[in-house]
Design an enzyme around this catalytic site. Structure first.
Site, short mmCIF file in Angstrom:
data_model
loop_
_atom_site.label_atom_id
_atom_site.label_comp_id
_atom_site.label_asym_id
_atom_site.label_seq_id
_atom_site.Cartn_x
_atom_site.Cartn_y
_atom_site.Cartn_z
N CYS A 1 -25.11 48.78 -2.12
CA CYS A 1 -26.51 48.52 -2.49
C CYS A 1 -27.29 48.86 -1.20
O CYS A 1 -26.51 48.99 -0.05
CB CYS A 1 -26.86 47.32 -3.11
SG CYS A 1 -26.40 45.83 -2.02
N CYS B 1 -26.35 45.88 1.40
CA CYS B 1 -24.85 45.89 1.71
C CYS B 1 -24.88 47.39 2.81
O CYS B 1 -24.04 47.39 3.91
CB CYS B 1 -23.99 45.86 0.67
SG CYS B 1 -23.75 44.52 -0.19
N HIS C 1 -21.80 39.82 -2.61
CA HIS C 1 -21.48 40.93 -2.89
C HIS C 1 -20.10 41.11 -2.16
O HIS C 1 -19.59 40.63 -1.27
CB HIS C 1 -22.30 42.15 -2.19
CG HIS C 1 -23.59 42.25 -3.27
ND1 HIS C 1 -24.48 43.38 -3.14
CD2 HIS C 1 -24.13 41.30 -4.21
CE1 HIS C 1 -25.31 43.09 -3.91
NE2 HIS C 1 -25.11 41.83 -4.73
N GLU D 1 -19.02 43.74 -0.27
CA GLU D 1 -18.97 44.11 1.12
C GLU D 1 -19.07 42.78 2.03
O GLU D 1 -18.53 42.58 3.16
CB GLU D 1 -20.34 44.77 1.33
CG GLU D 1 -20.15 46.31 0.67
CD GLU D 1 -20.43 46.27 -0.75
OE1 GLU D 1 -20.63 47.34 -1.50
OE2 GLU D 1 -21.02 45.11 -1.27
#
Length: 244
Positions: free
Chosen positions: A113, A116, A86, A88
């Site tokens: 999410c 994250c 992801h 992040e």
């Protein structure tokens, strides 16, 4: 002979995997097109087909401000990175060797999410001197009518927990924020940002949804107990978190 062939074949596979991994990482940092920016950042209430997350970020250090950098997630199933990454996570990988950061400002196409959010909570608690400011175009799993009720509640709870950490601020992107990113991504002369229809209306919708999420602190989870997962150590006593 067979052993040598097998070893050569294994080496070729490893080289192919390493090449694919390098290409995926390079793609995650590749320049965006105007179409990609507009498609992924459009703040629709129902944003179907937008399965990637895009991130613009800039840093403030003891030496001054950095330029705007950009990332996109690495999808699952990528050779060499089967679980994907992801944005992040990619962001924190970019930050790990920097020692003089005082502020990180992020502009995300989707809010984090639940995993994250937890990762960013950990980063903030380990780096209390760093202000983390998150602007999101859309809220990930904001809709309480989603079929996966448990995932919705966990995602909302972790976003709330992230906002509860000192030095963290979460906001919804407005027209000025979209235009700010557009200009600094440098799509070329004469390429002015043109706001899409309902940008302001959708901004207000997500702003109100974020207020509801951040103020909801004691809703019973469908799996029992409170949905306030892994509450950060600081500001746990806070009952209502105001939108900044």
């Amino acid at each position: 002979m067979e052993a040598a062939n097998a070893k050569a074949e294994e080496k070729a596979k490893e080289e192919e995997k390493a090449k694919a991994k390098a290409e995926a990482i390079a793609k995650s940092r590749a320049q965006w097109t105007q179409k990609e920016f507009l498609f992924n950042y459009e703040n629709l209430e129902m944003a179907g087909g937008r399965h990637e997350t895009y991130l613009c970020y800039e840093l403030m250090t003891s030496e001054g401000a950095s330029g705007l950098k950009h990332l996109r997630n690495i999808p699952k199933g990528t050779i060499g990175i089967p679980d994907g990454k992801h944005v992040e996570v990619l962001l924190l990988e970019d930050l790990k060797d920097r020692k003089t950061i005082t502020q990180v400002k992020c502009y995300l196409s989707w809010s984090p999410c639940k995993d994250c959010s937890q990762t960013l909570i950990q980063f903030s608690e380990e780096n209390p001197e760093v202000d983390l400011i998150i602007y999101a175009s859309r809220l990930y799993y904001a809709n309480l009518n989603c079929k996966d009720e448990i995932l919705v509640r966990e995602t909302r709870a972790q976003l709330r927990n992230l906002a509860a950490v000192d030095k963290v601020c979460i906001k919804i992107m407005n027209k000025e924020d979209f235009e700010y990113c557009w200009k600094r991504l440098d799509f070329g002369p004469g390429k002015e940002f043109k706001a899409w229809e309902e940008l302001d209306e959708n901004h207000n919708y997500y702003k109100e949804e974020l207020k509801k999420i951040l103020a909801q602190v004691s809703v019973t989870s469908p799996v029992g107990g409170s949905d306030a997962l892994n509450m950060p150590r600081r500001r746990q006593e806070q009952e209502v978190i105001e939108l900044m």
